[in-house]
Write an enzyme that holds these catalytic residues in place. Sequence first.
Site, PDB file in Angstrom:
ATOM      1  N   HIS A  68      -0.202   4.273   9.310  1.00 58.31           N
ATOM      2  CA  HIS A  68       1.117   4.533   9.902  1.00 58.31           C
ATOM      3  C   HIS A  68       1.107   5.951  10.470  1.00 58.31           C
ATOM      4  CE1 HIS A  68       3.046   0.911   8.141  1.00 58.31           C
ATOM      5  NE2 HIS A  68       2.145   1.094   7.193  1.00 58.31           N
ATOM      6  N   LEU A  69       1.143   6.044  11.792  1.00 59.64           N
ATOM      7  CA  LEU A  69       1.112   7.375  12.417  1.00 59.64           C
ATOM      8  C   LEU A  69       2.524   7.861  12.769  1.00 59.64           C
ATOM      9  CD1 LEU A  69      -2.115   7.155  14.635  1.00 59.64           C
ATOM     10  CD2 LEU A  69      -1.824   8.272  12.413  1.00 59.64           C
ATOM     11  N   ARG A  70       3.502   6.983  12.653  1.00 59.63           N
ATOM     12  CA  ARG A  70       4.938   7.335  12.695  1.00 59.63           C
ATOM     13  C   ARG A  70       5.491   7.739  14.047  1.00 59.63           C
ATOM     14  NH1 ARG A  70       5.746   4.592   8.228  1.00 59.63           N
ATOM     15  NH2 ARG A  70       5.366   5.695   6.288  1.00 59.63           N
ATOM     16  N   HIS A 239      -3.134  -5.173   2.807  1.00 55.16           N
ATOM     17  CA  HIS A 239      -2.935  -4.556   1.481  1.00 55.16           C
ATOM     18  C   HIS A 239      -2.736  -5.531   0.313  1.00 55.16           C
ATOM     19  CE1 HIS A 239       1.208  -5.198   2.729  1.00 55.16           C
ATOM     20  NE2 HIS A 239       1.327  -4.062   3.382  1.00 55.16           N
ATOM     21  N   ASN A 287       4.622  -0.314  -1.272  1.00 53.73           N
ATOM     22  CA  ASN A 287       4.919  -1.727  -1.113  1.00 53.73           C
ATOM     23  C   ASN A 287       3.762  -2.439  -0.419  1.00 53.73           C
ATOM     24  OD1 ASN A 287       6.404  -4.061  -1.241  1.00 53.73           O
ATOM     25  ND2 ASN A 287       7.389  -3.736   0.728  1.00 53.73           N
ATOM     26  N   ASP A 314      -3.751   2.036   4.363  1.00 51.97           N
ATOM     27  CA  ASP A 314      -2.288   1.901   4.439  1.00 51.97           C
ATOM     28  C   ASP A 314      -1.651   3.301   4.335  1.00 51.97           C
ATOM     29  OD1 ASP A 314       0.272   1.038   4.634  1.00 51.97           O
ATOM     30  OD2 ASP A 314       0.309  -0.098   2.767  1.00 51.97           O
ATOM     31  N   HIS A 318       5.452  10.073   4.068  1.00 53.05           N
ATOM     32  CA  HIS A 318       6.893  10.341   4.015  1.00 53.05           C
ATOM     33  C   HIS A 318       7.040  11.809   3.639  1.00 53.05           C
ATOM     34  CE1 HIS A 318       7.952   6.115   4.396  1.00 53.05           C
ATOM     35  NE2 HIS A 318       7.080   5.822   3.450  1.00 53.05           N
TER      36      HIS A 318
HETATM   37  O1  DOR Z   1       4.477   1.143   1.152  1.00 56.24           O
HETATM   38  C1  DOR Z   1       4.612   0.808   2.320  1.00 56.24           C
HETATM   39  N1  DOR Z   1       4.949   1.711   3.262  1.00 56.24           N
HETATM   40  N2  DOR Z   1       4.440  -0.494   2.664  1.00 56.24           N
HETATM   41  C2  DOR Z   1       4.732  -0.932   3.891  1.00 56.24           C
HETATM   42  O2  DOR Z   1       4.563  -2.112   4.148  1.00 56.24           O
HETATM   43  C3  DOR Z   1       5.266  -0.021   4.919  1.00 56.24           C
HETATM   44  C4  DOR Z   1       4.893   1.363   4.635  1.00 56.24           C
HETATM   45  C5  DOR Z   1       5.668   2.368   5.444  1.00 56.24           C
HETATM   46  O3  DOR Z   1       5.814   2.164   6.656  1.00 56.24           O
HETATM   47  O4  DOR Z   1       6.069   3.381   4.886  1.00 56.24           O
END
Ligand code: DOR
Length: 432
Positions: A68-70, A239, A287, A314, A318
């Site tokens: 996830h590069l956001r 995952h 998740n 994954d 955050h």
């Molecule tokens: O833990 C997770 N974070 N699972 C996901 O499916 C999405 C991801 C996120 O985008 O933060």
Amino acid sequence: MQQQNAQAFTLTGGRVIDPASGRDELADVAVEGGRIARVRPPGAPLLGEEVSVAGLVVCPGLVDIHVHLRQPGFEHKETIATGTRAAIAGGFTTVCCMPNTNPPLDRPQRIAQLQQTIAQQAWCHVYVLGAATVDDRREELTDFAALLEAGCPSITDDAAPLQSTEQMQEALQKLAGTSRPFMAHLEDEELSGDGVINAGAVSRQLQVPGQDSRSEVAALRRWAQAATSVEQARLHLLHVSAAETVAEVRALRASNIFSQLSMETAPHYFCLTEEAVLESGADAKVNPPLRTEHDRRAILQALVDGDIQIIATDHAPHTPQEKAQGLIDAPPGLVGLEICLGVALTHLFHTRLLSLRDIIAKMTYNPANLLGLPAGTLNSGAPADITIIDPHKQWVVDPNRFYSKGRNTPFAGHKLTGQVWGTIKATLKQRL
Ligand code: DOR
């Protein structure tokens, strides 16, 4: 860490492991014009400058198909620049980024825009995965063909998991004529409910809502039902975290319902359990959630048996403020790019569960091959994307030293053995 251009050089004296060609031997790797010129036995004439890598392992640049590069929209968590700098630090030269951005990456125009940013700002090669539903709302599927045409290696519902068998069937059907698997986030939301960690001893102890681990396998069964009416159904499971899922995949493979069914897992699922939440709190919230020792062992065994062919991070950054909101309110996700290799070497290689070659295959050739990426090999003519590893280097995870903006990892303070020594990313006008 260096970016190479047209200059020629030879890496000498390293142990070259290239699962794509079956090579595992002492050899010199010569690079010219941004491509692998040749891999030769030690002592052959050098090309260009000599760079000694004696005592180190030389392998294809690592490939991570789940990052996830956001960008766009969540640049306070990560950007193309910071995330890909973290990738290079972790030995990854190619990553695929997830589409759950704001706006989501669900149409060619948005893909093209991000590709422009990538061309200007990325430190490594980045491929953009397309979102399965319009605006991630799960009401209407996107135009898969147009997204593939725009350069997406495949389509995913990560973080916005499809729930209806009809949509699953439509999604499999849309990709049936291509060689690309749908990349599925397995979660039956009736079973996962409002659970924030695994449902079990720890959720009871902390008195927080738990997520039933059968949520994963229930979603997989729905995908299998959808696949029965689709010829050439290809599915990649993102995952994977639970023992039951692995067992179900074995049964489904035997039944041939899918023409292709692959699995990836992430380091936290083969190293940690729900107990990590007691120590790390929301920094261990992810998740799917960290599960039980039984699940962890099943994931490990599936890696050893080859049932899980791919290790992905994954990587889900955050901010510390978001993670400080506590288990219930903090968003799920862990960062992984800068520790994945060290964790894998420590827990898979130094425990003698997997060979270096097997670990490298799961982090290079296998993921590249799954999505048809021009990466994951040291064959002559391939882009000179190379990772150099010191498999015995001891170090301690210190999130404050990450290049990623994210600090959210339950591995903080863990002692690891095995580290990236250097990463070389090919700079080529035209890739393969
Ligand atoms: O833990 C997770 N974070 N699972 C996901 O499916 C999405 C991801 C996120 O985008 O933060």
